[in-house]
Design an enzyme around this catalytic site. Structure first.
Site, PDB file in Angstrom:
ATOM      1  N   ASP A 149     -29.609  30.290  34.779  1.00 33.59           N
ATOM      2  CA  ASP A 149     -30.039  29.507  33.621  1.00 33.59           C
ATOM      3  C   ASP A 149     -30.244  28.037  33.978  1.00 33.59           C
ATOM      4  O   ASP A 149     -29.701  27.534  34.962  1.00 33.59           O
ATOM      5  CB  ASP A 149     -28.995  29.613  32.507  1.00 33.59           C
ATOM      6  CG  ASP A 149     -27.606  29.213  32.982  1.00 33.59           C
ATOM      7  OD1 ASP A 149     -27.252  29.531  34.152  1.00 33.59           O
ATOM      8  OD2 ASP A 149     -26.872  28.572  32.216  1.00 33.59           O
ATOM      9  N   GLU A 150     -31.028  27.377  33.175  1.00 31.55           N
ATOM     10  CA  GLU A 150     -31.119  25.916  33.130  1.00 31.55           C
ATOM     11  C   GLU A 150     -31.330  25.247  34.485  1.00 31.55           C
ATOM     12  O   GLU A 150     -30.587  24.351  34.876  1.00 31.55           O
ATOM     13  CB  GLU A 150     -29.858  25.327  32.452  1.00 31.55           C
ATOM     14  CG  GLU A 150     -29.720  25.768  31.021  1.00 31.55           C
ATOM     15  CD  GLU A 150     -28.525  25.117  30.313  1.00 31.55           C
ATOM     16  OE1 GLU A 150     -28.694  24.727  29.150  1.00 31.55           O
ATOM     17  OE2 GLU A 150     -27.445  25.015  30.927  1.00 31.55           O
TER      18      GLU A 150
END
Lengths: 676, 676
Positions: free
Chosen positions: B308-309
């Site tokens: 993620d991210e």
């Protein structure tokens, strides 16, 4: 502001005292400086001079406790205040009684410094440092101070009975943490009794195998606990109670008993007859091997053989024993037990230990290195000292009797009869032990009986003899009690859990209003009231009496309000109690555990009504009639009776309130009219 | 009775509901019988058919829990009720997702019987049996009942981030106990992030050696936890978040980063740039060895790689990476990350595992056995399912956002966008996970953020889709919350401890009056208000916002009183709150931890005063003037603003109270007179 108190529960106010230091035990000597050390991070601990793993662990543990108490994360960073520990040399490999525990602690704005002769002093000083840290308007800080401290007595113990109710390892360990916090240094571990044999013997596995319901410490666990205690500067003295209190031994080995058996683990509480046969050589052969196994497991210099409460019934009824006594010229059972003790003492000594026992073992024929533990009174202790024996006091420190901290606090090992001892004789009084007998405590409730009262006893053992201000003690006791929460002791948190269990989904608040002002019945009254089925080891400890605190702080506060004549707050409390019954009864009806509380709640209402009537009279300057007084006294007398095995602690102050009324008006006798 | 409520704190009344069973999650199907099974002792557990040590241990554990919940001693005697467990066959050696967890439980006056296909069903059924036992007027008992139960979703998880704040082994273990109590079956263990690398690698010891401050799990502890979870029917899925959220990896191994370094453990919270370099073969060689080491440690079929991210900043600024992307024809960072994921997936598969990742990893080039965990919404989950991927939902179950249980409860993995999926596509939605991100929780507070709300989420995952009665949920949630107390979870007991720390010897009652009606700021507002120093990993979590509960049950109760128009009790509460400020201010002045609470306490007083004025008007049938309304609205608007990072939860009900006033009288404009 006129509604101010009408809406907030009147609350306990701990009295602030002149003594600005929330230390317990109070140190031998201290001088406050100016300024303070700001604590924004955990300490960087620097150990100069002698060091050992125990010191490093103690520094880390102190930081962990600091972190829990303050919520400050435990950091490994290079900033933060410095704690310099300087330790002159190592302690004994096996901690000995009488080792130096003194320390010097200085705190100023730059950091803290702890000097001690050996690691024991460091451990004691670290606890003092932790107690110094408090939150203030500017942050967490410790006041600038210089403390020179050392204990008054070298033997400061807590005795825990794990036989009547089993206490798992975590119970012992968290209580060792509590002991360390208040500078106690002996765990006296009562491992065997009629109701259970709680330690693994590899030589005689039927001891724990048949005598414990599977609830015993393995030898590995024992080593773990001994090491855990040593890390905290605490010695561990095991007790194996013989020749009486021995039922659980004899379940697996009935051949050593003075009567044929078979035996079963005793479930009841009391003093029972099963006893070793002191005339059989096989008994001594067994005990010698067993003592050899146990002395190898417990490094401490002392070995406790119990020796209390031998009924002697089995001895009297056994013709072989009677014949042996006649041969030996023993006049009575005491002489026979003395013979047994000498034999046991020789074995204990042969295994390199000093024998310790309860005061029944006292007999001039025992070697002078025997240690006497007095549970029957200071008289026995003084007598031991005069005869040349060292001794410790437990009489007056029985936690199971549910006495107030103040009572224990004012009992001094050198008080009463011991006061008349010579200087040398006094030196034989080594200290004392608080005793937690476990008939009516289990793992869930034991902490609440030990703590916080034992902290007051610990101060008696550590601090100078003239530290005796009860008000100061109570103010500091509340602080130390809170801090013990952060060590994992459950004496505070379990109260609400247990009340929630009792309320079982009903409103817990009115139950707590009642619980807050009751105390369990005292001394040996538990389990003995009229209509009460005598409890056993298997009786649940889940009733109001188990949740109730040993000392009702709210009742103490109320008594103080009465003494102070604070009528406004007296009225608030009385109204709250009067009104509580209506709120509580629906909760009491829900659960069978609370059925017994129904009349107690009613009695509280009646006492409160009586108090309110008295208050009305005081405020309206009315005098009571003799009839009113008699009626109210009857109410109070009734309310003094224990119910649900607890006592309402506000009856006495209400009685005092009534006592403060003006002299009663003589009642005009009613004219007697003849019946028509 | 007229003083009844004036003297006892108005208390929370949990609403009794039609549903007589305090079970959570509610079973798929049940039929109540007549009578009940009386519980006076712990169960004698008889296991027929298949057995294994896990079943024996589960029976003993159930008896231990029963003993704690009731206070009944755990007995080994031959009396007591019988629980017959019949288990058809063994479970998989390594628990697989989708294994049968169904059971049939029958209770009648003679005993209890639990039938299951495999040990997992037995574990689930034992928890149901424990929840059935309650105290009543006749004693502890379980109602006669027949339950046929099975889960709705096979994947019912709790995700715990141990990177932002370290969670010691005991925190994980007690939460596994809580998970087992509500039939959750996956611990998703977020072991690495920018702020910490929390697991020992023997191949790459600088990972934990330089990336953890010494706060990591040894491999032995990992094995202990995996075994502890398996004993409770819980799978453990480890997450190693790559290529972003990777700062802590790069502290020891900067050579694998997309920018030169050096790197330090990130102390702040947020999304940061340090990222693996997906163009270096040495990175894949490293990851392959590391994944090999970790997959050997975690037996579960799934292996979570985060994903993620990724900010992509380091990739954009690195000419070699840019050049690589051009060579490969990658249009954007997403394409580069997809390339990285495919490489990693191949390694994970080679080590015999299925890859799992957050929804950013979704890319049609990934094999269809990749599992997608949606944190950005149900839309992403539905999209995955349409593309043929199995998925689980975490959007809507983020515990760190401090949302009410009701909100989480009503979010369904098959709701919203997923509702339009075909039957086959729906089958790809395996369940969900509650997520405990740990920026603002530590070992002391994490339980209070996870529990009891996670029990409501667990019901969503287990019980039939039509079990959606929020009132019933809250009534049962309170019961399960209490029972979790006995498993060692600290979500209730730490509240009073933390308030005591804040009060620091001052009166804790008025502090609790305030704390009882506040909630921490929601969503991502913590640490971001005006004038607040952005917190880091090292900021203490010891303020009111940390003690505050996620859901104020007392504010909920007050809102209900307003809805019901119970003016008497509304007035009691408002007066209590109005008067509280005067009692609380002296406490707030004592400690720096409470300075920020001063204006909050004042705001509460003002809101209460406003409410009381409104109540007076209602009771005297007066209508408010427009001016009064405007002034009061200003007070309420001001009180809605967060203070000390908490919100007063009684403002909205007071607003509603005012809204219930009659239409305002137009104010007569004052005559304007000219200045002299």
């Amino acid at each position: 502001m006129k509604y101010l108190f009408a809406w907030v529960a009147p609350a306990l106010v701990v009295i602030a005292h002149a003594n600005p230091l929330n230390l317990m035990p109070l140190p031998a000597q201290y001088t406050l400086g100016t300024g303070s050390l700001s604590i924004k991070q955990t300490f960087r601990v620097v150990i100069t001079s002698y060091t050992e793993p125990r010191l490093v662990a103690a520094g880390e543990r102190a930081n962990s406790i600091l972190s829990r108490q303050t919520g400050i994360p435990k950091t490994l960073s290079e900033s933060g205040p410095i704690l310099t520990i300087s330790c002159a040399h190592a302690a004994e490999a096996v901690q000995k009684f009488g080792e130096d525990e003194s320390y010097r602690l200085t705190v100023d704005e730059r950091g803290a410094r702890l000097d001690a002769k050996n690691p024991l002093g460091v451990l004691r000083g670290l606890e003092t440092l932790l107690q110094l840290i408090e939150a203030g308007p500017q942050g967490f800080s410790a006041p600038a101070i210089t403390i020179n401290d050392h204990p008054r007595f070298p033997w400061r113990g807590l005795h825990i009975d794990v036989a009547r109710h089993w206490m798992p390892v975590e119970v012992i360990e968290r209580n060792l943490d509590g002991m360390a916090a208040v500078k106690l240094n002996v765990l006296h571990w009562h491992l065997t009794d009629d109701e259970g044999f709680r330690i693994e013997s590899k030589l005689f596995p039927k001891l724990q195998g048949m005598g414990s319901d599977g609830q015993f410490y393995t030898q590995e666990q024992v080593r773990e606990i001994v090491a855990y205690a040593r890390d905290r500067g605490i010695r561990v003295v095991p007790e194996f109670d013989i020749p009486g209190h021995a039922t659980s031994w004899l379940v697996g080995y009935p051949e050593f008993a003075a009567a044929p058996g078979p035996y079963q683990i005793e479930r009841r509480f009391g003093v029972f007859d099963p006893t070793f046969d002191p005339t059989k050589e096989t008994v001594y052969q067994f005990l010698d091997k067993f003592i050899g196994e146990m002395t190898a497991l417990f490094p401490d210099e002392f070995f406790h053989i119990g020796g209390d409460e031998v009924t002697g019934k089995q001895w009297r009824q056994n013709p072989d024993i009677q014949s042996f006594m006649r041969q030996q010229g023993f006049q009575d059972n005491a002489a026979l037990q003395a013979y047994f003790n000498r034999r046991v003492q020789a074995m204990v000594a042969a295994h390199g230990k000093r024998m310790q026992g309860w005061d029944e073992i006292l007999n001039p024929n025992l070697p002078k290195d025997t240690l006497i533990q007095s549970w029957r009174g200071t008289k026995a202790l003084a007598e031991s000292a005069r005869l040349g024996y060292q001794g410790i006091l437990s009489a007056g420190y029985y936690l199971d009797l549910i006495q107030p901290a103040s009572k224990h606090y004012l009992i001094d090992p050198l008080g009463n009869e011991a006061d008349s001892l010579s200087g040398d004789e006094k030196k034989r009084v080594l200290g004392g032990e608080a005793c937690m007998w476990s008939e009516y405590v289990g793992p869930e409730t034991v902490d609440s009986r030990i703590w916080p009262r034992t902290a007051a006893i610990a101060e008696r053992f550590w601090s100078p003899a003239d530290v005796r201000d009860v008000n100061s003690m109570y103010a500091r006791l509340e602080v130390v009690s809170r801090s013990l929460d952060w060590r994992g002791l459950t004496h505070r948190s379990d109260y609400s859990k247990m009340l929630n269990r009792l309320a079982d989904g009903g409103r817990v608040e009115p139950l707590q209003v009642l619980a807050d002002i009751v105390e369990p019945v005292k001394n040996y009254k538990r389990g003995r009231g009229a209509g009460i089925v005598r409890p056993t080891q298997q009786t649940p400890l889940n009733r109001l009496v188990d949740a109730a605190r040993c000392e009702s702080l709210q009742a103490m506060e109320f008594a103080r309000l009465v003494d102070d004549g604070d009528r406004k707050r007296i009225r608030e409390w009385l109204m709250r109690w009067r009104n509580n019954d209506a709120l509580l009864q629906p909760v009491l009806a829900k659960s069978f555990l609370l059925t017994e509380v129904i009349p107690l709640s009613q009695a509280l209402r009646q006492v409160a009504e009586t108090g309110l009537e008295a208050l009305d009279m005081i405020e309206s300057n009315k005098s009571p009639t003799a009839g009113w007084l008699a009626r109210q006294q009857a109410v109070l007398d009734e309310a003094k009776k224990p119910r649900a095995e607890v006592q309402l602690m506000i009856v006495a102050p209400v009685e005092k309130l009534i006592g403060g009324l003006e002299h009663p008006q003589p009642e005009v006798p009613k004219r007697v009219t003849r019946a028509k």
